[in-house]
Design a protein around this motif. Structure first.
Motif, PDB file in Angstrom:
ATOM      1  N   GLU A 121       0.847  -1.202   0.000  1.00  0.00           N
ATOM      2  CA  GLU A 121       0.000   0.000   0.000  1.00  0.00           C
ATOM      3  C   GLU A 121       0.881   1.250   0.000  1.00  0.00           C
ATOM      4  N   LYS A 122       0.323   2.351  -0.504  1.00  0.00           N
ATOM      5  CA  LYS A 122       1.132   3.570  -0.589  1.00  0.00           C
ATOM      6  C   LYS A 122       0.473   4.735   0.150  1.00  0.00           C
ATOM      7  N   ALA A 123       1.297   5.695   0.490  1.00  0.00           N
ATOM      8  CA  ALA A 123       0.799   6.913   1.148  1.00  0.00           C
ATOM      9  C   ALA A 123       1.674   8.085   0.733  1.00  0.00           C
ATOM     10  N   ILE A 124       1.171   9.278   0.949  1.00  0.00           N
ATOM     11  CA  ILE A 124       1.935  10.480   0.599  1.00  0.00           C
ATOM     12  C   ILE A 124       2.168  11.306   1.861  1.00  0.00           C
ATOM     13  N   VAL A 125       3.415  11.710   2.050  1.00  0.00           N
ATOM     14  CA  VAL A 125       3.782  12.470   3.249  1.00  0.00           C
ATOM     15  C   VAL A 125       3.204  13.877   3.164  1.00  0.00           C
ATOM     16  N   MET A 126       2.443  14.252   4.176  1.00  0.00           N
ATOM     17  CA  MET A 126       1.833  15.585   4.176  1.00  0.00           C
ATOM     18  C   MET A 126       2.341  16.438   5.333  1.00  0.00           C
ATOM     19  N   ASN A 127       2.547  15.816   6.493  1.00  0.00           N
ATOM     20  CA  ASN A 127       2.999  16.568   7.678  1.00  0.00           C
ATOM     21  C   ASN A 127       4.376  16.080   8.081  1.00  0.00           C
ATOM     22  N   LEU A 128       5.321  16.998   8.170  1.00  0.00           N
ATOM     23  CA  LEU A 128       6.656  16.613   8.613  1.00  0.00           C
ATOM     24  C   LEU A 128       6.846  17.139  10.022  1.00  0.00           C
ATOM     25  N   GLU A 129       7.088  16.239  10.943  1.00  0.00           N
ATOM     26  CA  GLU A 129       7.309  16.653  12.323  1.00  0.00           C
ATOM     27  C   GLU A 129       8.653  16.132  12.807  1.00  0.00           C
ATOM     28  N   GLU A 130       9.003  16.471  14.031  1.00  0.00           N
ATOM     29  CA  GLU A 130      10.353  16.184  14.502  1.00  0.00           C
ATOM     30  C   GLU A 130      10.678  14.687  14.494  1.00  0.00           C
ATOM     31  N   VAL A 190       0.503  16.093  18.267  1.00  0.00           N
ATOM     32  CA  VAL A 190       0.965  14.872  18.922  1.00  0.00           C
ATOM     33  C   VAL A 190       2.477  14.880  19.139  1.00  0.00           C
ATOM     34  N   ASN A 191       3.190  15.441  18.154  1.00  0.00           N
ATOM     35  CA  ASN A 191       4.642  15.404  18.224  1.00  0.00           C
ATOM     36  C   ASN A 191       5.187  16.313  19.324  1.00  0.00           C
ATOM     37  N   ILE A 192       4.665  17.536  19.355  1.00  0.00           N
ATOM     38  CA  ILE A 192       5.150  18.505  20.348  1.00  0.00           C
ATOM     39  C   ILE A 192       4.858  17.983  21.756  1.00  0.00           C
ATOM     40  N   LEU A 193       3.623  17.504  21.900  1.00  0.00           N
ATOM     41  CA  LEU A 193       3.200  17.011  23.213  1.00  0.00           C
ATOM     42  C   LEU A 193       4.059  15.835  23.664  1.00  0.00           C
ATOM     43  N   SER A 194       4.224  14.867  22.752  1.00  0.00           N
ATOM     44  CA  SER A 194       4.979  13.673  23.118  1.00  0.00           C
ATOM     45  C   SER A 194       6.420  14.029  23.444  1.00  0.00           C
ATOM     46  N   MET A 195       6.990  14.923  22.664  1.00  0.00           N
ATOM     47  CA  MET A 195       8.385  15.311  22.878  1.00  0.00           C
ATOM     48  C   MET A 195       8.554  15.961  24.261  1.00  0.00           C
ATOM     49  N   ARG A 196       7.609  16.824  24.635  1.00  0.00           N
ATOM     50  CA  ARG A 196       7.697  17.509  25.935  1.00  0.00           C
ATOM     51  C   ARG A 196       7.639  16.507  27.079  1.00  0.00           C
ATOM     52  N   TYR A 197       6.693  15.588  27.006  1.00  0.00           N
ATOM     53  CA  TYR A 197       6.543  14.582  28.061  1.00  0.00           C
ATOM     54  C   TYR A 197       7.780  13.685  28.110  1.00  0.00           C
ATOM     55  N   ALA A 198       8.261  13.266  26.934  1.00  0.00           N
ATOM     56  CA  ALA A 198       9.407  12.348  26.884  1.00  0.00           C
ATOM     57  C   ALA A 198      10.655  13.013  27.471  1.00  0.00           C
ATOM     58  N   LYS A 199      10.871  14.283  27.128  1.00  0.00           N
ATOM     59  CA  LYS A 199      12.040  15.000  27.650  1.00  0.00           C
ATOM     60  C   LYS A 199      11.946  15.132  29.172  1.00  0.00           C
ATOM     61  N   ARG A 257      -3.676  12.357  28.958  1.00  0.00           N
ATOM     62  CA  ARG A 257      -2.850  12.203  27.762  1.00  0.00           C
ATOM     63  C   ARG A 257      -2.523  10.729  27.512  1.00  0.00           C
ATOM     64  N   GLU A 258      -3.435   9.831  27.917  1.00  0.00           N
ATOM     65  CA  GLU A 258      -3.174   8.397  27.775  1.00  0.00           C
ATOM     66  C   GLU A 258      -2.976   7.991  26.322  1.00  0.00           C
ATOM     67  N   GLY A 259      -3.674   8.708  25.450  1.00  0.00           N
ATOM     68  CA  GLY A 259      -3.597   8.386  24.017  1.00  0.00           C
ATOM     69  C   GLY A 259      -2.211   8.592  23.425  1.00  0.00           C
ATOM     70  N   TYR A 260      -1.377   9.341  24.139  1.00  0.00           N
ATOM     71  CA  TYR A 260      -0.055   9.657  23.587  1.00  0.00           C
ATOM     72  C   TYR A 260       1.061   8.807  24.194  1.00  0.00           C
ATOM     73  N   VAL A 261       0.682   7.869  25.066  1.00  0.00           N
ATOM     74  CA  VAL A 261       1.711   7.099  25.776  1.00  0.00           C
ATOM     75  C   VAL A 261       2.674   6.405  24.800  1.00  0.00           C
ATOM     76  N   ASN A 262       2.111   5.773  23.782  1.00  0.00           N
ATOM     77  CA  ASN A 262       2.945   5.042  22.820  1.00  0.00           C
ATOM     78  C   ASN A 262       3.993   5.955  22.191  1.00  0.00           C
ATOM     79  N   SER A 263       3.536   7.110  21.738  1.00  0.00           N
ATOM     80  CA  SER A 263       4.440   8.052  21.097  1.00  0.00           C
ATOM     81  C   SER A 263       5.498   8.566  22.089  1.00  0.00           C
ATOM     82  N   ILE A 264       5.074   8.824  23.336  1.00  0.00           N
ATOM     83  CA  ILE A 264       6.001   9.357  24.351  1.00  0.00           C
ATOM     84  C   ILE A 264       7.108   8.344  24.646  1.00  0.00           C
TER      85      ILE A 264
END
Lengths: 528, 188
Positions: free
Chosen positions: A61-70, B3-12, B89-96
């Motif tokens: 399956e394929k997808a296209i990157v739309m959001n780039l985050e850290e 999700v990214n900002i939040l997870s990063m803050r908690y993880a740090k 923030r339980e939904g973000y545990v995996n990402s954190i």
């Protein structure tokens, strides 16, 4: 198996194909699916992924990157959501989403990724060039003013709202007002150019339509011989929102291939309202902030960057060859003088042109053809509301004869529509008003045209001459159609060389007008 | 919230807190166990996000997922669980926890690799591969994992950090099939 197929040949073909198979092992960058929902997948990893890059999952399956985050990327799926599971490995392909465009696409129905959908096998015969879906529009110095007409074959449009090659003309109206019909007629009318060896390649982009509707459109185009120079790009209603969002960009990319290689192309986006809805869906799922009517803040930019790609390219080869953002596959192949004309379609709700998307697209385009439900129901088809339809640049592209004949038509028709509204209340009218109404009624009838029946420009000029010069004054309104038929038949039989051919070249002189007057008078006598 | 900002803050925050308490390694191990639980137990995420499940039950659930009986959970991780649940923030545990693992590995220069083969590989071969990979990644130590998966038919799949070398027979056959069908696809 068919008796004509020789087993030895099949073996030979398969042998050749096996030899050319790429089985090299490569290092690829991977990430892990964190979350998947509603067509959007969040992937942990893929740190070097680029915006709009195509990524592939372990199940193909394929997808296209739309959001780039850290640490993760948000990508929109091009397939079914239930095919992707948490923990799946996603792989970068290194390709920015693009489409392989070429001559072999003509006559085919493809999806926004360039994959054929018509069951006729792969695109073969001829080189295919990789064209990115997202590309910057040509800069100012690589453009030329719109000066060449694009004949739609519809009298009302070619006379009053002329379209030039490289123009962006919006077709706007409620549902069931004949928006697609105008687009299809325009494509059919390009048949003459194709036969004359100067084709205008057409790209019809169907966004969010039913598959059956697209099939019917393709059937119609095929019936009228228009598929020879047409590509249909389809992202139907059942396709993921991402595909619907990318479909117009795919159409533009195919059009750019023709434009940049010095040819003329026409792209029809049917319709951009549905694309905007698909983009809204994708944006909301990606949790981008929403604005008016819940559309994301860059909805204007979405349409402006798409429509800005329609352009008339400068004829000077030395300038055109340095065009900006040329894809690597087209390097060294750029030719000047090409054009890409865009006819975006927008569907309004209850005739409201002041809604968000209609006003956006109206302000981006070089004019609009507004279709009115009331006119449609009165039997005036194409149901163009002359008062609010306009072409900002097409006038310069009109051929001289048409300009001479139809210059007063638009203003007369607008006045007639206002006067007609007044006279509906009853009462007596002065002779001048009565004359304007008489002429307006006949001209309105004259501008009506059957679907799939575009007519050549010389015939348009000839018949419009009769309308604008009051030659239909004595004919009852219901006989205008008969007059038109007899008049054009007579010209075709008796005055092809001395009238029609001259008009085609844009020449209208005293001898031509004399013949037109004479022929019209004789037909009027015949009818009355 | 993003999700990214939040997870990063908690993880740090967790990383700093665990480092202060001196149990960052223990937290790392707990994160590893929990991160494996998410893809294996599909209902874990749904349950954690459910408003019908009480905060106490959610705390117990995460503790249970990290260590059997939920008894040996480190104090830092225990506090983290409580904070995350209190802040909804339980939904973000995996990402954190994934970000925490990355932070920990970066700080300790740990490389991660996984070799998947169709048949077991001899120990000395694995050691050589691990050492070569460690040098290649400039890592101080390696977390080297192996997996025997007969479905790949032959060859190997080697994942290291964020990269993969797929030299499995299965993938190559799939690739050949794709290329052949792409060239010959036709509805007759």
């Amino acid at each position: 198996m068919n008796d004509d197929i020789k087993v030895s040949e099949v073996t030979e073909i398969l042998h050749q194909q096996l030899e050319s198979i790429d089985s090299g092992i490569q290092v690829s960058e991977i990430g892990k699916v964190l979350q998947v929902s509603d067509g959007v997948v969040r992937i942990y990893g893929l740190r070097n992924a680029q915006a709009n890059e195509l990524i592939e999952f372990e199940n193909g399956e394929k997808a296209i990157v739309m959001n780039l985050e850290e640490d993760n990327v948000g990508a929109v799926l091009l397939g079914r959501t239930d095919m992707i599971k948490e923990g799946y490995i996603a792989k970068r392909t290194g390709h920015i989403v693009s489409i392989m465009a070429g001559e072999s696409m003509l006559g085919r129905v493809i999806n926004p990724l360039g994959e054929p959908m018509d069951g006729k096998g792969p695109l073969d015969g001829g080189t295919l060039y990789e064209m990115p879906l997202e590309r910057k529009a040509p800069g100012i110095i690589f453009r030329e003013p719109v000066n060449e007409p694009l004949q739609t074959g519809l009298k009302a449009i070619d006379a009053m709202i002329p379209i030039g090659r490289g123009q962006r003309e919006l077709i706007i109206g409620d549902r069931q007002t004949g928006k697609t019909a105008i687009a299809i007629d325009t494509i059919i009318n390009q048949r003459a150019n194709y036969e004359a060896g100067n084709p205008v390649y057409c790209i019809y982009v169907a966004v969010g339509q039913k598959d059956s509707t697209v099939a019917a459109t393709v059937q119609t185009l095929r019936k009228y011989g228009a598929m020879d120079y047409t590509v249909v790009v389809s992202a139907c209603a059942a396709d993921p929102a991402a595909l619907q969002y990318f479909a117009p960009f795919a159409g533009a990319a195919v059009g750019e291939y023709f434009r940049d290689t010095g040819r003329h192309a026409l792209v029809i986006y049917d319709d951009l309202s549905k694309q905007a809805v698909a983009y809204r869906e994708v944006s909301l799922i990606l949790r981008r902030p929403s604005g008016r009517e819940a559309y994301p803040g860059d909805i204007f930019y979405l349409h402006s960057r798409l429509l800005e790609r329609a352009a008339k390219i400068i004829s000077q080869q030395e300038v055109a060859s340095q065009m900006n953002d040329v894809p690597p596959s087209l390097k060294g192949k750029i030719k000047g003088g090409g054009s890409l004309t865009a006819l975006p379609i927008i569907e309004t709700q209850a005739g409201d042109v002041t809604a968000y998307i209609p006003t956006n697209v109206i302000s981006i385009t070089d004019g609009q053809i507004f279709l009115d439900t009331d006119l449609f129901n009165q039997g005036i088809r194409p149901a163009i509301n002359v008062g609010i339809s306009v072409s900002r640049v097409g006038g310069n592209a009109q051929i001289k004869a048409m300009k001479q004949v139809a210059s007063s038509l638009k203003i007369n028709q607008s006045q007639y529509q206002e006067l007609e509204a007044f006279t509906k209340f009853g009462g007596e009218v002065d002779p001048v008003t009565a004359l304007a109404i008489n002429k307006g009624q006949r001209n309105t009838k004259l501008l009506c045209q059957k679907q799939y029946n575009p007519i050549p420009v010389e015939k348009e000029i000839a018949i419009l001459y009769c309308g604008t010069h009051g030659l239909l004054h004595d004919i009852p309104v219901d006989k205008v159609e008969t007059f038109e038929k007899l008049f054009l038949e007579t010209l075709e039989l008796k005055h092809k060389d001395d009238v029609l051919n001259l008009l085609k070249e844009g020449t209208i002189n005293d001898s031509v007008t004399a013949i037109l007057n004479e022929t019209a008078a004789s037909i009027v006598k015949q009818i009355i | 919230m993003d999700v990214n900002i939040l997870s990063m803050r908690y993880a740090k925050a967790l990383f700093q807190f665990a480092a202060e308490n001196g149990d960052e390694k223990k937290v790392y191990e707990e994160c590893q166990i929990l991160s494996m639980a998410f893809p294996e137990v599909k209902k874990l995420r749904v349950t954690l996000q459910s408003p019908l499940v009480s905060e106490e039950e959610k705390t117990l659930l995460i503790r249970e997922a990290c260590s059997p009986g939920g008894k040996d959970v480190s104090p830092s991780f225990n506090s983290f669980i409580k904070l995350v649940i209190r802040n909804k923030r339980e939904g973000y545990v995996n990402s954190i926890i994934l970000i925490y693992m990355d932070l920990y590995r970066n700080s300790k220069h740990i490389g991660v690799a996984k070799l998947t083969t169709a048949v077991p590989v001899e120990k000395h071969v694995l050691e050589r591969i691990s050492e070569k990979t460690r040098l290649h990644l400039h890592a101080a130590e390696m977390e080297f994992d192996t997996k025997v998966d007969p479905r790949i038919e032959g060859g190997f799949i080697f994942d290291f950090n964020d990269f993969r070398i797929d030299a499995s027979v299965y993938s190559q056959l799939l690739n050949i099939r794709k290329q052949l069908t792409d060239r010959n696809r036709r509805i007759v």
